[in-house]
Design an enzyme around this catalytic site. Structure first.
Site, mmCIF file in Angstrom:
data_model
loop_
_atom_site.group_PDB
_atom_site.id
_atom_site.type_symbol
_atom_site.label_atom_id
_atom_site.label_comp_id
_atom_site.label_asym_id
_atom_site.label_seq_id
_atom_site.Cartn_x
_atom_site.Cartn_y
_atom_site.Cartn_z
ATOM 1 C CB ILE A 1 -28.147 74.679 -72.644
ATOM 2 C CG1 ILE A 1 -27.997 75.523 -73.863
ATOM 3 C CG2 ILE A 1 -26.972 75.257 -71.404
ATOM 4 C CD1 ILE A 1 -29.064 76.676 -73.596
ATOM 5 C CE LYS A 2 -23.187 68.050 -67.210
ATOM 6 N NZ LYS A 2 -21.966 67.249 -67.114
ATOM 7 C CB VAL A 3 -26.135 75.168 -66.487
ATOM 8 C CG1 VAL A 3 -25.662 75.824 -67.835
ATOM 9 C CG2 VAL A 3 -27.560 75.112 -66.591
ATOM 10 C CD1 TRP B 1 -20.026 69.142 -69.121
ATOM 11 C CD2 TRP B 1 -21.023 68.598 -71.264
ATOM 12 N NE1 TRP B 1 -20.367 67.706 -69.339
ATOM 13 C CE2 TRP B 1 -20.928 67.261 -70.662
ATOM 14 C CE3 TRP B 1 -21.550 68.649 -72.596
ATOM 15 C CZ2 TRP B 1 -21.396 66.478 -71.031
ATOM 16 C CZ3 TRP B 1 -21.804 67.547 -73.343
ATOM 17 C CH2 TRP B 1 -21.621 66.143 -72.545
#
Length: 305
Positions: free
Chosen positions: A205-207, A170
């Site tokens: 990937i968390k955005v 995150w």
């Protein structure tokens, strides 16, 4: 189900990773309604730590029960379920093997005066014990504690990967030179945050979904000179994917605060059209009734499919 060529291609991007990690990544990519497509929809329920129980679950009281959250993840056919230690433990036996699990291994809370850091709330061994495919970890690029969080991530990621687990990062920028509020989701800042996660070896990937505009003064001239578009959601998602090793890292976008069904579906269409790998939808799913949540998650997955 036989692994698809799309999934085989994605696995080829992760050079240097162990067969165990690639097996767990394959488990995630080959599960649920989006199995084999290279797209992901993940149900995250870490909001109890972040916002407290009532703000998280009062809109749909059934969600106070950890078993309900497992059932929602399983019945909806999402790719995986991400949550802190306690939520995963409460249901791990009953629902063993029915949905890939990601343990969120650090968390903050809104009772603290500062939002610059998170505490470690689980271990890699906990994730192994519960049969998880990976661990989730938050970093705050730009915050006063950013360097400490990045060093923690280095250690956690090394341990997780050595045991065959994914690292799901995150990457939520805040503080430092970033303008509070609007700057935290500007295109340049989100792309930078995604790139930092990729450089740290994130498997996924968390955005947040980026908004139009450039926040960092040092970046404005570069964006203007190179005519990097930011007018539409697909434009902005496309640039974030570029920043994530030219699209060779899986990137999922946060659903964010509660919003209307149509607004959420429009965002999902933009993520799809920009080449994003999917969504991680928490409050916009479990705060609705089960019937409405299953319908909404189904519509989201239909768009990605």
């Amino acid at each position: 189900m036989i692994r698809t060529e799309t999934v085989r291609n994605i696995l080829s991007w992760y050079e240097g990773e162990t067969p165990g990690l690639k097996s767990n990544l394959s488990r995630l990519l080959m599960h649920g309604r989006l199995a084999g497509t290279g797209r992901l929809v993940i149900l995250p329920v870490d909001q109890g730590f972040e916002h407290g129980p009532a703000r998280s679950f009062a809109p749909n009281p059934a969600a106070y029960d950890p078993h309900y959250l497992y059932q929602l993840a399983i019945e909806s056919g999402v790719s995986g379920y991400a949550a802190p230690l306690g939520l995963l433990e409460q249901g791990a036996d009953t629902f063993a093997g029915e949905v890939p699990l990601i343990m969120k291994i650090n968390s903050g809370n809104s009772l603290a005066a500062s939002a610059n850091d998170q505490a470690l709330t689980g271990t890699v061994d906990d994730a192994m014990r519960l049969g998880c495919v990976g661990v989730g970890f938050t970093i705050y690029p730009g915050s006063d504690m950013a360097y400490d969080m990045i060093e923690e991530l280095r250690e956690i990621s090394h341990e997780a990967k050595s045991k065959g687990l994914l690292s799901v990062v995150w990457s939520y920028p805040r503080g430092g030179k970033i303008t509070k509020g609007v700057g935290e989701t500007s295109l340049d800042i989100i792309a930078y945050a995604a790139h930092i996660a990729a450089l740290m070896g994130a498997t996924i990937i968390k955005v947040k979904l980026p908004s139009a505009g450039i926040d960092l003064d040092a970046a404005k001239a570069t964006y203007e000179k190179n005519d990097i578009p930011d007018a539409t959601i697909p434009d902005r998602v496309r640039h974030v994917m570029q920043a994530s090793f030219a699209g060779k890292r899986l990137v999922v976008f946060s659903g964010g605060e509660a919003k209307t069904r149509e607004d959420l579906l429009n965002e999902v269409r933009g993520i799809r059209d920009g080449g994003g790998n999917g969504s991680i939808i928490g409050r916009n799913s479990f705060q609705r009734s089960k019937e409405d949540s299953l319908k909404l998650l189904g519509e989201i997955m239909d768009i990605y499919a």
